[in-house]
Motif scaffolding. Structure first.
Motif, PDB file in Angstrom:
ATOM      1  N   SER A  19     -18.065  -9.967  -8.103  1.00 33.63           N
ATOM      2  CA  SER A  19     -16.939  -9.228  -8.686  1.00 33.63           C
ATOM      3  C   SER A  19     -16.339  -8.214  -7.723  1.00 33.63           C
ATOM      4  N   ALA A  20     -16.974  -8.024  -6.560  1.00 38.75           N
ATOM      5  CA  ALA A  20     -16.481  -7.037  -5.588  1.00 38.75           C
ATOM      6  C   ALA A  20     -15.386  -7.651  -4.720  1.00 38.75           C
ATOM      7  N   GLU A  21     -14.391  -6.844  -4.354  1.00 35.96           N
ATOM      8  CA  GLU A  21     -13.274  -7.314  -3.538  1.00 35.96           C
ATOM      9  C   GLU A  21     -12.861  -6.232  -2.556  1.00 35.96           C
ATOM     10  N   ALA A  22     -12.444  -6.647  -1.368  1.00 37.07           N
ATOM     11  CA  ALA A  22     -11.948  -5.723  -0.352  1.00 37.07           C
ATOM     12  C   ALA A  22     -10.773  -6.387   0.356  1.00 37.07           C
ATOM     13  N   THR A  23      -9.816  -5.566   0.797  1.00 37.70           N
ATOM     14  CA  THR A  23      -8.584  -6.096   1.372  1.00 37.70           C
ATOM     15  C   THR A  23      -8.244  -5.365   2.661  1.00 37.70           C
ATOM     16  N   GLY A  24      -7.739  -6.121   3.639  1.00 41.48           N
ATOM     17  CA  GLY A  24      -7.267  -5.535   4.888  1.00 41.48           C
ATOM     18  C   GLY A  24      -6.094  -6.330   5.417  1.00 41.48           C
ATOM     19  N   LEU A  25      -5.565  -5.889   6.541  1.00 38.82           N
ATOM     20  CA  LEU A  25      -4.442  -6.563   7.200  1.00 38.82           C
ATOM     21  C   LEU A  25      -4.846  -6.927   8.626  1.00 38.82           C
ATOM     22  N   LEU A  26      -4.262  -8.024   9.141  1.00 38.14           N
ATOM     23  CA  LEU A  26      -4.509  -8.408  10.530  1.00 38.14           C
ATOM     24  C   LEU A  26      -3.568  -7.663  11.465  1.00 38.14           C
ATOM     25  N   PRO A  27      -4.033  -7.352  12.691  1.00 43.33           N
ATOM     26  CA  PRO A  27      -5.399  -7.531  13.158  1.00 43.33           C
ATOM     27  C   PRO A  27      -6.308  -6.426  12.627  1.00 43.33           C
ATOM     28  N   LEU A  28      -7.576  -6.770  12.377  1.00 38.36           N
ATOM     29  CA  LEU A  28      -8.532  -5.773  11.910  1.00 38.36           C
ATOM     30  C   LEU A  28      -8.804  -4.755  13.014  1.00 38.36           C
ATOM     31  N   ARG A  29      -8.885  -3.500  12.618  1.00 38.18           N
ATOM     32  CA  ARG A  29      -9.185  -2.444  13.584  1.00 38.18           C
ATOM     33  C   ARG A  29     -10.676  -2.417  13.895  1.00 38.18           C
ATOM     34  N   ALA A  30     -11.026  -1.712  14.957  1.00 35.17           N
ATOM     35  CA  ALA A  30     -12.436  -1.599  15.346  1.00 35.17           C
ATOM     36  C   ALA A  30     -13.241  -1.037  14.176  1.00 35.17           C
ATOM     37  N   GLY A  31     -14.281  -1.747  13.794  1.00 37.83           N
ATOM     38  CA  GLY A  31     -15.148  -1.301  12.710  1.00 37.83           C
ATOM     39  C   GLY A  31     -14.650  -1.645  11.323  1.00 37.83           C
ATOM     40  N   GLU A  32     -13.414  -2.190  11.206  1.00 41.90           N
ATOM     41  CA  GLU A  32     -12.861  -2.438   9.876  1.00 41.90           C
ATOM     42  C   GLU A  32     -13.533  -3.620   9.192  1.00 41.90           C
TER      43      GLU A  32
ATOM     44  N   PRO B  40     -11.465   8.439   7.981  1.00 45.17           N
ATOM     45  CA  PRO B  40     -11.704   7.947   9.346  1.00 45.17           C
ATOM     46  C   PRO B  40     -10.712   6.898   9.822  1.00 45.17           C
ATOM     47  N   LEU B  41     -10.075   6.174   8.888  1.00 46.24           N
ATOM     48  CA  LEU B  41      -9.114   5.141   9.292  1.00 46.24           C
ATOM     49  C   LEU B  41      -7.678   5.594   9.078  1.00 46.24           C
ATOM     50  N   ARG B  42      -7.455   6.894   9.168  1.00 48.66           N
ATOM     51  CA  ARG B  42      -6.112   7.409   8.920  1.00 48.66           C
ATOM     52  C   ARG B  42      -5.135   6.977  10.007  1.00 48.66           C
ATOM     53  N   ARG B  43      -5.613   6.776  11.208  1.00 51.40           N
ATOM     54  CA  ARG B  43      -4.687   6.506  12.319  1.00 51.40           C
ATOM     55  C   ARG B  43      -3.965   5.183  12.111  1.00 51.40           C
ATOM     56  N   PRO B  44      -2.619   5.172  12.141  1.00 50.65           N
ATOM     57  CA  PRO B  44      -1.872   3.923  11.945  1.00 50.65           C
ATOM     58  C   PRO B  44      -2.133   2.942  13.080  1.00 50.65           C
ATOM     59  N   ALA B  45      -2.032   1.663  12.771  1.00 45.14           N
ATOM     60  CA  ALA B  45      -2.230   0.620  13.772  1.00 45.14           C
ATOM     61  C   ALA B  45      -1.214  -0.489  13.522  1.00 45.14           C
ATOM     62  N   PRO B  46      -0.758  -1.176  14.592  1.00 43.63           N
ATOM     63  CA  PRO B  46       0.260  -2.229  14.440  1.00 43.63           C
ATOM     64  C   PRO B  46      -0.241  -3.391  13.599  1.00 43.63           C
ATOM     65  N   LEU B  47       0.713  -4.182  13.124  1.00 36.94           N
ATOM     66  CA  LEU B  47       0.419  -5.363  12.323  1.00 36.94           C
ATOM     67  C   LEU B  47       0.671  -6.629  13.136  1.00 36.94           C
ATOM     68  N   PHE B  48      -0.010  -7.715  12.759  1.00 33.89           N
ATOM     69  CA  PHE B  48       0.346  -9.042  13.257  1.00 33.89           C
ATOM     70  C   PHE B  48       1.122  -9.722  12.145  1.00 33.89           C
ATOM     71  N   MET B  49       2.383 -10.030  12.401  1.00 35.70           N
ATOM     72  CA  MET B  49       3.264 -10.538  11.347  1.00 35.70           C
ATOM     73  C   MET B  49       3.411 -12.053  11.423  1.00 35.70           C
ATOM     74  N   PRO B  50       3.508 -12.697  10.259  1.00 37.96           N
ATOM     75  CA  PRO B  50       3.816 -14.135  10.259  1.00 37.96           C
ATOM     76  C   PRO B  50       5.242 -14.374  10.727  1.00 37.96           C
ATOM     77  N   VAL B  51       5.500 -15.581  11.210  1.00 36.53           N
ATOM     78  CA  VAL B  51       6.874 -15.913  11.581  1.00 36.53           C
ATOM     79  C   VAL B  51       7.713 -15.939  10.308  1.00 36.53           C
ATOM     80  N   PRO B  52       9.032 -15.729  10.421  1.00 34.18           N
ATOM     81  CA  PRO B  52       9.862 -15.621   9.206  1.00 34.18           C
ATOM     82  C   PRO B  52       9.764 -16.809   8.267  1.00 34.18           C
ATOM     83  N   ASP B  53       9.523 -18.029   8.804  1.00 38.98           N
ATOM     84  CA  ASP B  53       9.505 -19.201   7.923  1.00 38.98           C
ATOM     85  C   ASP B  53       8.084 -19.713   7.660  1.00 38.98           C
TER      86      ASP B  53
END
Length: 560
Positions: free
Chosen positions: A484-497, A414-427
């Motif tokens: 002991s459970a862990e989950a990981t994602g990237l910003l910005p979170l997609r709808a429902g993520e 269901p989350l196959r569709r790619p989505a843009p990232l929010f990137m930190p500034v280079p420094d």
């Protein structure tokens, strides 16, 4: 095709081109030579009849740089530099001209009968197939010679840190070729994550899938591949099996499979491996069991996987019915498992009977059907090609096949569709300072975060621990942990993520309802800071009623 290098080197490349029956013009550039391998040679790039579509450069150092510059001035379509030179110098000389190298072994384009390659390889001309980008020549050569029946249309080498054309740009160009069915990438080094997402968006638009071969299991990399709608595999063998499935049928829309064993003893092992990969083998329906019982007779356990070894010697129409009946349930793909034991009950005639019935069942039902050889050697090239001609998938190796099926399920998720990232500034994280905690808490509260007055961490095992870090390779990596459970994602979170991540931690519905707004408040705060937050930690206590309370703030930010 322009070849620029020593006469003997040009002659070897020409021999490879002729071996695959390359039909376009070849222009060797060898000063002092009138002919190379019977083909007219040219003394300089400036004297070629026109700018070549592609040039292969076998020179080093300043000679390679000058050759690239001369090709750019002639508006050549692109260049591959096999020789060694300073990458930055080559990049400047190329300008806008696409360039692979230095030290690039080459590209084998089996669609155009064009092996731009110095050395042995195992590809043959195909009209349609998959593309593979390898980061080193040794893997590319191995894959070309041990394809396991996979039709490889293009095999390219794009090493990281080279002059100009990156992995994502090359991948996007390959995906846009309608003859390419899927793309595999060896990506120990990812390059620009935004470029990877853009390539993934092209793949999604074209309805194609991308599989990443990467042995590491970094959480940031996994999250990036998921954000890009890609699947990760850990071995070259699994990469090949995954690409076979994608070539024939594409990503799988659900996690439901049926399996038939054409020889005894494999059903239990297949069931164990499938369970380890999270594959679902649902029970046959009542109607299926009734139909199968008529064809298999008494004494056969009508369970999935189904042992149909007793039916191998029966007629092709009977075998076709058995396979068709197994395929007509909920399964999105059916496996027909065969092994060496089948040779002992009829030799090649038994194999041919099974293959004929499988082709008939595939045509009758119209659902994907894979013939899975249990051994890693699998199918001969002739037999694999015959299966592919009938839209059957020739898989090899039980474990590799199960891993490949799991990857194809992930690609259809269901989350196959790619989505843009929010990137930190280079420094971000460079020249850091510790901001005033009260000020940071005030800003978070302004974004809607409910903060515990005491700022004391919640009880161990009950709190949802958040860790956010700025990683230029992946973006903002959000890690959540509970016990002991862990989950990981990237910003910005997609709808429902956010809900999905908390579900992975085992949070109950009221807890999810309480924590989701808190997560989104943290995200809004980081975005409002313009990507200058380097690291942030918080703990959320879901509580019995109302919003989750945040405590234990730790934050590190780059100085302005």
């Amino acid at each position: 095709m322009a070849l620029i290098g020593p006469e003997a080197w040009c002659a070897e490349v020409i021999a490879k081109l002729r071996e695959m029956r390359f039909v376009w013009s070849i222009w060797p550039v060898v000063p002092g030579a009138k002919f190379v391998a019977g083909i007219r040679a040219y003394p300089a790039i400036e004297q070629l009849p026109a700018g070549p579509d592609l040039a292969f450069i076998g020179q080093d150092g300043a000679q390679a740089v000058e050759a690239v510059a001369a090709l750019s001035r002639r508006d050549a379509g692109g260049a591959i530099c096999q020789g060694e030179a300073i990458p930055a110098d080559l990049g400047r000389a190329a300008g806008d001209m696409p360039l692979l190298g230095p030290g690039c072994r080459g590209v084998i384009n089996a669609l155009e009968r064009a092996p731009i390659w110095d050395g042995a390889h195992g590809l043959r001309h195909v009209k349609r197939g998959v593309a593979i980008i390898a980061r080193n020549a040794s893997l590319a050569q191995t894959l070309s010679q041990d394809r396991r029946g996979l039709p490889i249309a293009v095999l390219a080498v794009a090493e990281p840190g080279r002059a100009q054309t990156g992995l994502a740009l090359l991948g996007e160009a390959l995906l846009r070729d309608e003859r390419i069915s899927a793309l595999g990438i060896q990506a120990e080094d990812l390059g620009d994550p935004q470029a990877l997402i853009e390539m993934a968006q092209t793949a999604e638009t074209l309805g194609k899938s991308v599989v990443i071969l990467r042995s590491g299991q970094e959480t940031g990399a996994r999250a990036l591949f998921e954000r890009a709608g890609m699947a990760q595999v850990s071995s070259p063998e699994t990469l090949l099996e995954t690409l076979k499935i994608l070539h024939v049928t594409g990503a799988l829309p659900a996690n439901m499979f049926a399996a038939l064993c054409a020889s005894g003893g494999t059903g239990g092992r297949l069931r164990d491996l499938a369970q380890a990969e999270g594959l679902d083998l649902p029970a046959f329906s009542d109607a299926q069991r009734e139909a199968l019982a008529r064809d298999l007779g008494p004494g056969v356990a009508l369970k999935n996987p189904l042992d149909c070894s007793s039916a191998v010697q029966r007629s092709v129409p009977r075998l076709t019915r058995i396979m068709s009946e197994a395929m007509t349930g909920r399964a999105v793909l059916t496996l027909l498992v065969v092994d060496e034991a089948l040779q002992g009950v009829g030799g090649d005639a038994a194999w041919e009977r099974v293959a004929e019935a499988a082709a008939a069942a595939r045509a009758r039902v119209g659902m994907p059907l894979a013939l899975l050889a249990t051994g890693p050697e699998g199918w001969s090239e002739t037999r694999a090609e015959a299966l592919l001609d009938n839209r059957l998938i020739p898989l090899c190796g039980l474990q590799e096949a199960c891993e490949a099926l799991a990857a194809c399920v992930a690609l259809g998720g269901p989350l196959r569709r790619p989505a843009p990232l929010f990137m930190p500034v280079p420094d971000a994280g460079v020249g850091t300072r510790i901001p005033d905690q009260a000020e940071a808490l005030g800003m978070l509260a302004a974004e809607g975060l409910a903060v515990s007055p005491a700022q004391m961490p919640a009880a161990e095992g009950q709190a949802v621990q958040l860790h956010l870090s700025a990683q230029p390779t992946y973006g903002y990596v959000l890690s959540l942990r509970r016990g002991s459970a862990e989950a990981t994602g990237l910003l910005p979170l997609r709808a429902g993520e956010a809900q999905r991540l908390l579900e992975a931690l085992g949070c109950a519905a009221p807890e999810i309802e309480a924590v989701v707004p808190a997560l989104l408040s943290v995200q809004d705060y980081v975005i409002a800071q313009g990507g200058r937050v380097a690291e942030l930690e918080l703990a959320f206590c879901p509580g019995a009623h109302g919003p989750a309370l945040a405590s234990g703030l730790k934050i590190r930010a780059a100085s302005a």
